[in-house]
Write a protein that holds these residues in place. Structure first.
Motif, mmCIF file in Angstrom:
data_model
loop_
_atom_site.group_PDB
_atom_site.id
_atom_site.type_symbol
_atom_site.label_atom_id
_atom_site.label_comp_id
_atom_site.label_asym_id
_atom_site.label_seq_id
_atom_site.Cartn_x
_atom_site.Cartn_y
_atom_site.Cartn_z
ATOM 1 N N PRO A 263 40.561 40.185 18.509
ATOM 2 C CA PRO A 263 40.592 41.578 18.977
ATOM 3 C C PRO A 263 39.196 42.127 19.274
ATOM 4 C CG PRO A 263 41.935 41.310 17.002
ATOM 5 C CD PRO A 263 41.205 40.025 17.202
ATOM 6 N N ALA A 264 38.218 41.737 18.460
ATOM 7 C CA ALA A 264 36.853 42.240 18.670
ATOM 8 C C ALA A 264 36.279 41.690 19.976
ATOM 9 C CB ALA A 264 35.973 41.837 17.490
ATOM 10 N N PHE A 265 36.509 40.398 20.222
ATOM 11 C CA PHE A 265 36.009 39.796 21.472
ATOM 12 C C PHE A 265 36.732 40.381 22.685
ATOM 13 C CE2 PHE A 265 34.758 36.335 18.511
ATOM 14 C CZ PHE A 265 33.407 36.360 18.784
ATOM 15 N N ALA A 266 38.034 40.651 22.526
ATOM 16 C CA ALA A 266 38.814 41.192 23.644
ATOM 17 C C ALA A 266 38.277 42.564 24.045
ATOM 18 C CB ALA A 266 40.287 41.286 23.267
ATOM 19 N N GLN A 267 37.903 43.343 23.035
ATOM 20 C CA GLN A 267 37.372 44.676 23.339
ATOM 21 C C GLN A 267 36.031 44.575 24.078
ATOM 22 O OE1 GLN A 267 37.169 47.248 19.981
ATOM 23 N NE2 GLN A 267 36.349 48.953 21.185
ATOM 24 N N TYR A 268 35.202 43.658 23.609
ATOM 25 C CA TYR A 268 33.895 43.447 24.237
ATOM 26 C C TYR A 268 34.073 43.019 25.696
ATOM 27 C CZ TYR A 268 29.270 41.379 25.008
ATOM 28 O OH TYR A 268 28.057 41.049 25.513
ATOM 29 N N GLU A 269 35.019 42.100 25.905
ATOM 30 C CA GLU A 269 35.289 41.576 27.240
ATOM 31 C C GLU A 269 35.781 42.685 28.173
ATOM 32 O OE1 GLU A 269 34.848 38.546 28.342
ATOM 33 O OE2 GLU A 269 36.351 38.058 29.864
ATOM 34 N N GLN A 270 36.616 43.573 27.622
ATOM 35 C CA GLN A 270 37.149 44.679 28.419
ATOM 36 C C GLN A 270 36.021 45.597 28.879
ATOM 37 O OE1 GLN A 270 40.092 46.865 26.283
ATOM 38 N NE2 GLN A 270 41.223 47.418 28.131
ATOM 39 N N GLU A 271 35.045 45.787 27.988
ATOM 40 C CA GLU A 271 33.896 46.628 28.348
ATOM 41 C C GLU A 271 33.101 46.015 29.501
ATOM 42 O OE1 GLU A 271 31.897 47.191 24.617
ATOM 43 O OE2 GLU A 271 33.615 48.317 23.829
ATOM 44 N N LEU A 272 33.097 44.667 29.573
ATOM 45 C CA LEU A 272 32.386 44.009 30.674
ATOM 46 C C LEU A 272 33.127 44.189 32.002
ATOM 47 C CD1 LEU A 272 31.313 40.574 29.101
ATOM 48 C CD2 LEU A 272 29.902 42.612 29.401
ATOM 49 N N GLY A 273 34.488 44.380 31.910
ATOM 50 C CA GLY A 273 35.313 44.674 33.084
ATOM 51 C C GLY A 273 35.324 43.607 34.158
ATOM 52 N N ILE A 274 35.953 42.447 33.855
ATOM 53 C CA ILE A 274 36.057 41.390 34.868
ATOM 54 C C ILE A 274 37.341 41.583 35.682
ATOM 55 C CG2 ILE A 274 36.388 38.884 35.192
ATOM 56 C CD1 ILE A 274 34.427 38.612 32.763
ATOM 57 N N GLU A 275 37.195 41.647 37.022
ATOM 58 C CA GLU A 275 38.335 41.927 37.903
ATOM 59 C C GLU A 275 39.028 40.643 38.336
ATOM 60 O OE1 GLU A 275 39.290 44.989 39.399
ATOM 61 O OE2 GLU A 275 38.005 45.995 37.915
ATOM 62 N N VAL A 276 40.370 40.689 38.346
ATOM 63 C CA VAL A 276 41.146 39.572 38.876
ATOM 64 C C VAL A 276 41.842 40.059 40.138
ATOM 65 C CG1 VAL A 276 43.127 38.071 38.430
ATOM 66 C CG2 VAL A 276 41.463 38.477 36.635
ATOM 67 N N ALA A 277 41.838 39.216 41.199
ATOM 68 C CA ALA A 277 42.483 39.593 42.457
ATOM 69 C C ALA A 277 43.160 38.351 43.037
ATOM 70 C CB ALA A 277 41.421 40.123 43.430
#
Ligand code: AMP
Ligand code: FES
Ligand code: ZN
Length: 305
Positions: A263-277
């Motif tokens: 959960p901690a890593f997921a939150q950090y990753e969300q802050e980085l905001g990687i887009e999928v298209a």
């Protein structure tokens, strides 16, 4: 040693569970671990249509058999990688297994897709196993979505998962640490990812090997001929020694990662905001404009033209 459940002579000793079992009670224990792994992580239910990725190895064939015994709706998927020698053997084992147990099977043939691994290996500059992984994952996802399956299951066991977690941790690879686990939820935006599940995540390699032996599963043991898997094998040895000294530590490490680390890593990753298209070529999702498989196809085209 006596069987923990029925007190007859034990055939399988499991120090991490402080138990030994006779063959019948071991199979019962095994089923309960699988059901527990499925329920506790909400992997799927009896209403799901599950596509099981079958390599021909003991883990995925055991998974297919056990899920069908537990009454789940399963269909096998084998990717024939087109590697002379090893691929025909693996495919033969999978086809015989499905015929023997009357289980549905879909085969994707990489030779007819123009993506035979020896050809890819010849043409690309990078290690072929990472391209092969991309190709397999692409066809897992595509076949599942096109066939209306609601989950894609692989045979990864606890040893595979912990070795991968250890490797990701050594590199503090946040993007992997944020979503490693027994269940990667589906996303239907941007082309779509099917849900990916690993129902054997609670079971060790040793336990699965015992299951395959007791259920008389013919399997094909062939590590990839091009494999760079040596590092993983080394990590598995280290973890095996850890488990010898501290029985149960491996599962506890993984469970604590799921509840506290991820959960901690997921939150950090969300802050980085990687887009999928959607990939601009094939429409399946990617974070890189054109997906890995379409880039491999383009590379093969460039060399042949
Ligand atoms: P591996 O990465 O070879 O340890 O495989 C991990 C899991 O991926 C296996 O347990 C299978 O579920 C799946 N898998 C690997 N190779 C194939 C293949 N050629 N076709 C279908 N599934 C595969
Ligand atoms: Fe497929 Fe190595 S080429 S895993
Ligand atoms: Zn693509």
């Amino acid at each position: 040693m006596k069987c923990k459940r029925c007190r007859s002579t034990a055939a399988v000793a499991l120090p991490s569970h402080h138990a030994g079992f006779c063959p019948t009670c071991f199979l019962e224990f095994f089923s309960r671990q699988v059901e527990r792994g499925i329920a506790s992580q909400k992997l799927f239910t009896h209403d799901d249509r599950i596509l099981v990725a079958l390599s021909g190895g003991k883990d995925s064939l055991s998974l297919m058999l056990e899920l069908s015994r537990l009454g789940y709706d399963v269909t096998g998927l084998h990717i024939d990688l087109g590697i002379p020698g090893s691929s025909p053997k693996a495919r033969g084992v999978v086809e015989r297994f499905c015929a023997r147990h009357e289980l549905r099977l879909i085969v994707c043939d990489m030779v007819s897709e123009g993506l035979a691994i020896p050809l890819v290996k010849e043409r690309i500059k990078r290690p072929v196993c990472s391209a092969c992984g991309k190709i397999k994952r692409h066809f897992f996802n595509k076949t599942a979505l096109e066939g209306g399956f609601t989950a894609l299951a692989t045979g990864h066991n606890l040893d595979d998962e912990v070795a991968r977690l250890f490797s990701n941790t050594l590199r503090w690879d946040v993007s992997y640490l944020s979503d490693q686990g027994p269940c990667l939820r589906e996303s239907d935006d941007e082309g779509g990812f099917v849900r990916k599940v690993k129902p054997f995540w609670r079971l060790s390699e040793f336990e699965v090997a015992n299951y395959a032996f007791l259920m008389d599963i013919e399997h094909h043991h062939a590590p990839c001929p091009y494999s760079g898997g040596a590092t993983f094998t080394f990590y598995k040895h280290l973890l095996y020694e850890l488990e010898e000294k501290m029985p149960g530590r491996k599962l506890a490490f993984y469970l604590d990662f799921l509840s506290k680390g991820r959960p901690a890593f997921a939150q950090y990753e969300q802050e980085l905001g990687i887009e999928v298209a959607p990939c601009t070529e094939c429409g399946y999702p990617t974070s890189a404009g054109v997906c890995g498989v379409c880039r491999i196809r383009a590379m093969l085209r460039d060399v042949t033209s």
